[in-house]
Design a protein around this motif. Structure first.
Motif: not given
Length: 425
Positions: A66-84
């Motif tokens: 990812y690029e930093r701008g893709d995640l910071v202020g836009r995503k949650y930690f849980s968004d990085l996890l698999t469904v399980g």
């Protein structure tokens, strides 16, 4: 003339001296904290209390693509996890973190930008302000790909080992069955029962027994125990069984049968691979004049048979002095003859029974005296009841049975009374 540097502050042009290396080493030690954070060998992640990503280092961004701008202020930690992983985070990880303030060494999988999975070990800590109120969550992420590969290799090796163990168990069980008779001969006027107790499913034992017809009106029987376990013991067991049957056809005298087996095993002995066993061979002959059977037993170092009489008494049949079969060129073979009357039961056994350990008991081994008391409490009995009682006894020892045990019981039923013979109306 051009002056050449003497190397105190550096070597000749194009070469690096000790001073240069020292300066570079010092520069590395003086890396900024920000550089150490960004290029650490593990991933760093700072999130708000609701899981929103506030900061992430370059290492973790590179792992995930990812690029930093893709995640910071836009995503949650849980968004990085698999469904399980997201489900586990919501039901276990996050609640535990709120209660304890720290969660260490949790195995999760992150989902990279290209959809691939990255196995990681996660440690999260809640950071508080000067007033003691939680402010943010700092998370350390360790790449667990090598560890996961190692664990998967261990699981694969364990699975293969379990499959090989199961295959060997099946092979051992199949081989064990071939060393025992599929059925025992039916002898008119005699009830017979037998049982083989396996101490370990991983190895083939060396106990054996059989009951078979000889000349008209006579039957042979034997029960023995080969030294050792495994393939060698199985080979000796097979040799002993077929030798005993063949020798009995040639000369059914029990002492002669064991002498023949002794000659064969002693001849096979090569000095490095001991081939010997304890064995008892018997000849059964009906005694029509008084009922029952005449039993002549020859023993080569085998535990004595237990005779349980119809009158409720029990005792061992004396066969003293019999030597192991196969050790000496001329073994001493002990013989005895007994009348098996109606109501009597003869029990033959291998020493796995008397050498069983009593788990939690006062004595180390079960022993002959205990077996004699067992027989006296059991008499009078039938063949099937005697074998059933021995099976139950062996089960009480649990892990205390170190050796296979074979038992063979012979019982002469009492004749039916006239009232019992009368058909019911």
């Amino acid at each position: 003339m051009c002056k050449i540097n003497d190397g105190e502050e550096g070597g000749p042009k194009g070469e690096r001296g000790p001073a240069d290396e020292s300066a570079q080493f010092s520069a590395l030690l003086e890396d900024s904290a920000e550089d150490l954070y960004e290029h650490a060998p593990c991933g760093y992640l700072s999130t708000l209390l609701d899981g929103g990503i506030a900061k992430i280092n370059t290492t973790l961004l590179a792992w995930l693509g990812y690029e930093r701008g893709d995640l910071v202020g836009r995503k949650y930690f849980s968004d990085l996890l698999t469904v399980g992983g997201r489900l586990y985070h919501e039901t276990h990880f996050a609640p535990l973190l709120r209660m304890q303030g720290e969660v260490s060494g949790i195995a999760l999988e992150l989902r990279a930008a290209d959809g691939s999975r990255l196995p990681v070990m996660v440690t999260s800590t809640v950071r508080k302000g000067s007033d003691g109120q939680p402010l943010l969550i700092r998370t350390t992420v360790v790449d667990a790909r090598d560890r996961r590969a190692y664990e998967e290799e261990l699981l694969r090796a364990r699975k293969e080992a379990d499959q090989e163990r199961d295959r060997l168990k099946l092979l051992a069980a199949t081989l064990q069955k071939t060393l025992l008779p599929p059925t025992l001969a039916s002898v008119p006027g005699l009830d017979v029962a037998a049982h083989y107790h396996i101490a370990s499913v991983d190895e083939v034992g060396g106990d054996f027994y059989d009951l078979f017809p000889l000349a008209a009106g006579t039957w042979g029987l034997f029960l023995g125990d080969v030294c050792g376990k495994g393939a060698t013991a199985a080979a000796i067991t097979s040799l002993a069984r077929y030798t005993l049957r063949a020798a009995a056809v040639y000369n059914p005298d029990p002492a002669a049968v064991l002498a023949n087996l002794n000659t064969v095993l002693n001849h096979e002995h090569n000095g490095h691979d001991p081939r010997f066993c304890t064995v008892v061979f018997g000849l059964l002959t009906p005694e029509t004049d008084r009922g029952g059977f005449r039993v002549t037993l020859a023993s080569g170092g085998h535990p004595p048979a237990l005779l349980m009489r119809a009158d409720g008494t029990a005792d061992f049949l004396p066969t003293p002095g019999g030597q192991l079969i196969g050790v000496l060129p001329d073994a001493d073979i002990a013989t005895t003859t007994v009348h098996l009357a109606p109501g009597d039961t003869l029990l033959l056994h291998t020493d796995g029974l008397t050498e069983a350990r009593i788990v939690g008991g006062d004595e180390d081994r079960y022993g002959d005296d205990a077996l004699l008391d067992f027989g006296r409490a059991l008499a009078p009995t039938t063949a099937s009841d005697a074998v059933g009682a021995v099976r139950d006894l062996l089960d009480t020892f649990g892990t205390g049975v170190d050796d296979d045990t074979a038992v063979l019981a012979l019982h002469v039923p009492r004749p039916l009374s006239e009232e019992q013979q009368r058909p019911s109306t």
